[in-house]
Design a protein around this motif. Structure first.
Motif, mmCIF file in Angstrom:
data_model
loop_
_atom_site.group_PDB
_atom_site.id
_atom_site.type_symbol
_atom_site.label_atom_id
_atom_site.label_comp_id
_atom_site.label_asym_id
_atom_site.label_seq_id
_atom_site.Cartn_x
_atom_site.Cartn_y
_atom_site.Cartn_z
ATOM 1 N N SER A 201 -29.010 38.261 -6.914
ATOM 2 C CA SER A 201 -27.833 38.756 -7.624
ATOM 3 C C SER A 201 -27.269 39.946 -6.864
ATOM 4 O O SER A 201 -27.480 40.078 -5.660
ATOM 5 C CB SER A 201 -28.217 39.147 -9.059
ATOM 6 O OG SER A 201 -29.131 40.227 -9.052
ATOM 7 N N PHE A 202 -26.575 40.813 -7.571
ATOM 8 C CA PHE A 202 -25.878 41.926 -6.931
ATOM 9 C C PHE A 202 -26.818 42.815 -6.117
ATOM 10 O O PHE A 202 -26.480 43.277 -5.042
ATOM 11 C CB PHE A 202 -25.181 42.782 -7.997
ATOM 12 C CG PHE A 202 -24.454 43.973 -7.431
ATOM 13 C CD1 PHE A 202 -23.154 43.845 -6.964
ATOM 14 C CD2 PHE A 202 -25.065 45.203 -7.356
ATOM 15 C CE1 PHE A 202 -22.487 44.939 -6.435
ATOM 16 C CE2 PHE A 202 -24.404 46.304 -6.829
ATOM 17 C CZ PHE A 202 -23.109 46.165 -6.372
ATOM 18 N N TYR A 203 -28.019 43.061 -6.654
ATOM 19 C CA TYR A 203 -28.910 44.028 -6.033
ATOM 20 C C TYR A 203 -29.589 43.514 -4.769
ATOM 21 O O TYR A 203 -30.129 44.279 -3.991
ATOM 22 C CB TYR A 203 -29.991 44.460 -7.034
ATOM 23 C CG TYR A 203 -29.425 45.121 -8.250
ATOM 24 C CD1 TYR A 203 -28.889 46.402 -8.176
ATOM 25 C CD2 TYR A 203 -29.406 44.471 -9.479
ATOM 26 C CE1 TYR A 203 -28.357 47.014 -9.297
ATOM 27 C CE2 TYR A 203 -28.884 45.085 -10.601
ATOM 28 C CZ TYR A 203 -28.361 46.352 -10.507
ATOM 29 O OH TYR A 203 -27.847 46.955 -11.609
ATOM 30 N N SER A 204 -29.627 42.216 -4.595
ATOM 31 C CA SER A 204 -30.316 41.667 -3.435
ATOM 32 C C SER A 204 -29.722 40.302 -3.121
ATOM 33 O O SER A 204 -28.643 39.957 -3.560
ATOM 34 C CB SER A 204 -31.819 41.564 -3.719
ATOM 35 O OG SER A 204 -32.527 41.205 -2.552
ATOM 36 N N ASP A 205 -30.419 39.512 -2.346
ATOM 37 C CA ASP A 205 -30.009 38.148 -2.045
ATOM 38 C C ASP A 205 -31.244 37.419 -1.528
ATOM 39 O O ASP A 205 -32.276 38.039 -1.257
ATOM 40 C CB ASP A 205 -28.870 38.119 -1.026
ATOM 41 C CG ASP A 205 -29.206 38.853 0.258
ATOM 42 O OD1 ASP A 205 -30.294 38.604 0.825
ATOM 43 O OD2 ASP A 205 -28.403 39.674 0.702
ATOM 44 N N PRO A 206 -31.189 36.101 -1.407
ATOM 45 C CA PRO A 206 -32.372 35.345 -0.984
ATOM 46 C C PRO A 206 -32.976 35.823 0.336
ATOM 47 O O PRO A 206 -34.199 35.866 0.480
ATOM 48 C CB PRO A 206 -31.841 33.916 -0.878
ATOM 49 C CG PRO A 206 -30.757 33.861 -1.917
ATOM 50 C CD PRO A 206 -30.087 35.203 -1.817
ATOM 51 N N ALA A 207 -32.139 36.194 1.308
ATOM 52 C CA ALA A 207 -32.660 36.644 2.599
ATOM 53 C C ALA A 207 -33.444 37.945 2.451
ATOM 54 O O ALA A 207 -34.532 38.106 3.018
ATOM 55 C CB ALA A 207 -31.513 36.827 3.593
ATOM 56 N N ASN A 208 -32.898 38.884 1.668
ATOM 57 C CA ASN A 208 -33.605 40.138 1.430
ATOM 58 C C ASN A 208 -34.865 39.916 0.614
ATOM 59 O O ASN A 208 -35.877 40.587 0.810
ATOM 60 C CB ASN A 208 -32.690 41.132 0.714
ATOM 61 C CG ASN A 208 -31.757 41.861 1.668
ATOM 62 O OD1 ASN A 208 -32.138 42.181 2.781
ATOM 63 N ND2 ASN A 208 -30.540 42.097 1.234
ATOM 64 N N ALA A 209 -34.796 38.978 -0.333
ATOM 65 C CA ALA A 209 -35.976 38.664 -1.134
ATOM 66 C C ALA A 209 -37.100 38.146 -0.248
ATOM 67 O O ALA A 209 -38.276 38.488 -0.441
ATOM 68 C CB ALA A 209 -35.630 37.624 -2.201
ATOM 69 N N ALA A 210 -36.740 37.351 0.747
ATOM 70 C CA ALA A 210 -37.737 36.825 1.685
ATOM 71 C C ALA A 210 -38.381 37.951 2.483
ATOM 72 O O ALA A 210 -39.610 37.987 2.653
ATOM 73 C CB ALA A 210 -37.086 35.814 2.617
ATOM 74 N N ARG A 211 -37.562 38.878 2.964
ATOM 75 C CA ARG A 211 -38.111 39.997 3.737
ATOM 76 C C ARG A 211 -38.974 40.896 2.850
ATOM 77 O O ARG A 211 -39.992 41.429 3.302
ATOM 78 C CB ARG A 211 -36.974 40.796 4.372
ATOM 79 C CG ARG A 211 -36.321 40.086 5.567
ATOM 80 C CD ARG A 211 -35.378 41.003 6.317
ATOM 81 N NE ARG A 211 -34.155 41.235 5.566
ATOM 82 C CZ ARG A 211 -33.072 40.464 5.662
ATOM 83 N NH1 ARG A 211 -33.072 39.418 6.472
ATOM 84 N NH2 ARG A 211 -31.984 40.740 4.970
ATOM 85 N N LEU A 212 -38.572 41.054 1.589
ATOM 86 C CA LEU A 212 -39.355 41.853 0.663
ATOM 87 C C LEU A 212 -40.736 41.239 0.456
ATOM 88 O O LEU A 212 -41.753 41.942 0.432
ATOM 89 C CB LEU A 212 -38.622 41.970 -0.682
ATOM 90 C CG LEU A 212 -39.389 42.683 -1.806
ATOM 91 C CD1 LEU A 212 -39.689 44.121 -1.417
ATOM 92 C CD2 LEU A 212 -38.583 42.634 -3.101
ATOM 93 N N MET A 213 -40.779 39.930 0.301
ATOM 94 C CA MET A 213 -42.058 39.247 0.121
ATOM 95 C C MET A 213 -42.975 39.504 1.312
ATOM 96 O O MET A 213 -44.164 39.774 1.160
ATOM 97 C CB MET A 213 -41.838 37.746 -0.049
ATOM 98 C CG MET A 213 -41.210 37.352 -1.368
ATOM 99 S SD MET A 213 -42.333 37.675 -2.749
ATOM 100 C CE MET A 213 -41.288 37.162 -4.112
ATOM 101 N N GLU A 214 -42.417 39.410 2.514
ATOM 102 C CA GLU A 214 -43.219 39.614 3.713
ATOM 103 C C GLU A 214 -43.738 41.048 3.778
ATOM 104 O O GLU A 214 -44.892 41.295 4.137
ATOM 105 C CB GLU A 214 -42.375 39.277 4.953
ATOM 106 C CG GLU A 214 -43.187 39.129 6.245
ATOM 107 C CD GLU A 214 -43.400 40.454 6.950
ATOM 108 O OE1 GLU A 214 -44.365 40.553 7.731
ATOM 109 O OE2 GLU A 214 -42.612 41.389 6.707
ATOM 110 N N ARG A 215 -42.908 42.009 3.401
ATOM 111 C CA ARG A 215 -43.323 43.405 3.432
ATOM 112 C C ARG A 215 -44.399 43.689 2.387
ATOM 113 O O ARG A 215 -45.311 44.482 2.616
ATOM 114 C CB ARG A 215 -42.111 44.325 3.205
ATOM 115 C CG ARG A 215 -41.199 44.400 4.424
ATOM 116 C CD ARG A 215 -39.879 45.076 4.101
ATOM 117 N NE ARG A 215 -39.001 45.056 5.260
ATOM 118 C CZ ARG A 215 -38.877 46.061 6.129
ATOM 119 N NH1 ARG A 215 -39.580 47.156 5.955
ATOM 120 N NH2 ARG A 215 -38.066 45.968 7.155
#
Length: 292
Positions: A201-215
């Motif tokens: 949604s507004f605060y993030s997006d699928p690509a950022n969610a993927a990077r967050l998971m990895e971190r």
């Protein structure tokens, strides 16, 4: 930071009306801090999980953060749940008197309760706890405004400084690292990270969610991430994921690839295993059939 969300994105009032559907995910979290986006929903998560040592409100919205600061101050300073319930509906002048007379509040907390916007946010967000929980299990099991036992538990966290508010932009990975590392350095380990539907949604997006998971894989192998989305009928679905399952960013990206990706209804309310995530991934017609 990103720009302040528009009013359309100001999710101050809880709109996930059946958080109990995610109870098994919250219960699966180990003892530790329950952190996540939104307002009341993080209190609900802690009540359902029963193992929260801290409640950390993480949001990019200054409005949500102001609501949380005011609510924490009210919980902290109220004599009991009856006082708290009264103050949630009290006029602004009563808030100011209440704040100034409380020996439990800091100067900053007294300023928050003397803020007209904070007063309006809280006092105009009372419809959720006034509903009848017997109707479609609405807010069943989390209505602490009507429960002396639940309120006492939350108040214990508030009075010992274990309810905190932090501005965080989940679309900024370096900022996420900074906040999580800061908590870790303070001895606060996040066992539950609840992103609601902000992963897409507004605060993030699928690509950022993927990077967050990895971190998160480097942060804690036992953290459970709760992700939500609505089905076609408008019902909120809850999915728990442990990032520490050995997936690369590229693999997480494909998992989160489609904005309208809907995980199977049979997995609603569960913590998904690595094997199950791969099964779902392979069945998604919008992505490749296997992991690299």
């Amino acid at each position: 930071f990103r720009r302040e969300p528009s009013e359309h994105f100001e999710y101050v009032r809880p709109n996930e009306r059946n958080p109990i559907f995610g109870a098994k995910i919250y219960e699966a979290a180990e003892e530790g801090a329950f952190a996540g986006v939104g307002t009341e929903r993080m209190l609900f998560a802690a009540l359902l999980g029963k193992k929260a040592t801290h409640i950390i409100f993480l949001d990019a919205s200054t409005t949500s953060n102001l609501y949380n600061l005011a609510n924490i101050a009210l919980i902290k300073a109220s004599r009991n749940v009856s006082t708290y319930r009264k103050m949630r509906q009290a006029p602004f002048a009563d808030w100011v008197k209440f704040a100034q007379s409380s020996p439990l509040l800091s100067k900053a907390e007294k300023r928050v309760l003397s803020n007209k916007k904070a007063h309006k946010l809280v006092t105009e967000s009372n419809d959720w706890w006034k509903v009848d929980a017997r109707e479609n299990q609405t807010f069943k099991g989390v209505n602490y405004v009507r429960s002396a036992e639940q309120f006492k538990y939350l108040q214990g966290l508030a009075r010992t400084g274990k309810m905190r508010v932090a501005n965080i932009d989940f679309g900024n990975n370096s900022h996420v690292d900074q906040v999580l590392t800061s908590l870790e350095n303070q001895g606060v380990r996040v066992s539950m990270l609840d992103l609601s539907n902000s992963w897409n949604s507004f605060y993030s997006d699928p690509a950022n969610a993927a990077r967050l998971m990895e971190r998160l894989q480097r942060y804690s192998e036992n953290t459970i991430v709760n992700l939500t989305q609505r089905d076609k009928r408008g019902r909120w679905l809850y999915y728990g994921i442990k990032p520490y399952i050995g997936l690369k960013v590229s693999e997480w990206k494909r998992f989160f690839k489609s904005g309208d990706f809907l995980w199977p209804i049979e997995d609603d309310g569960k913590v998904l295993t690595s094997e199950r995530i791969q099964e779902i991934y392979k069945k998604n017609k919008n992505t490749s059939s296997n992991f690299d």
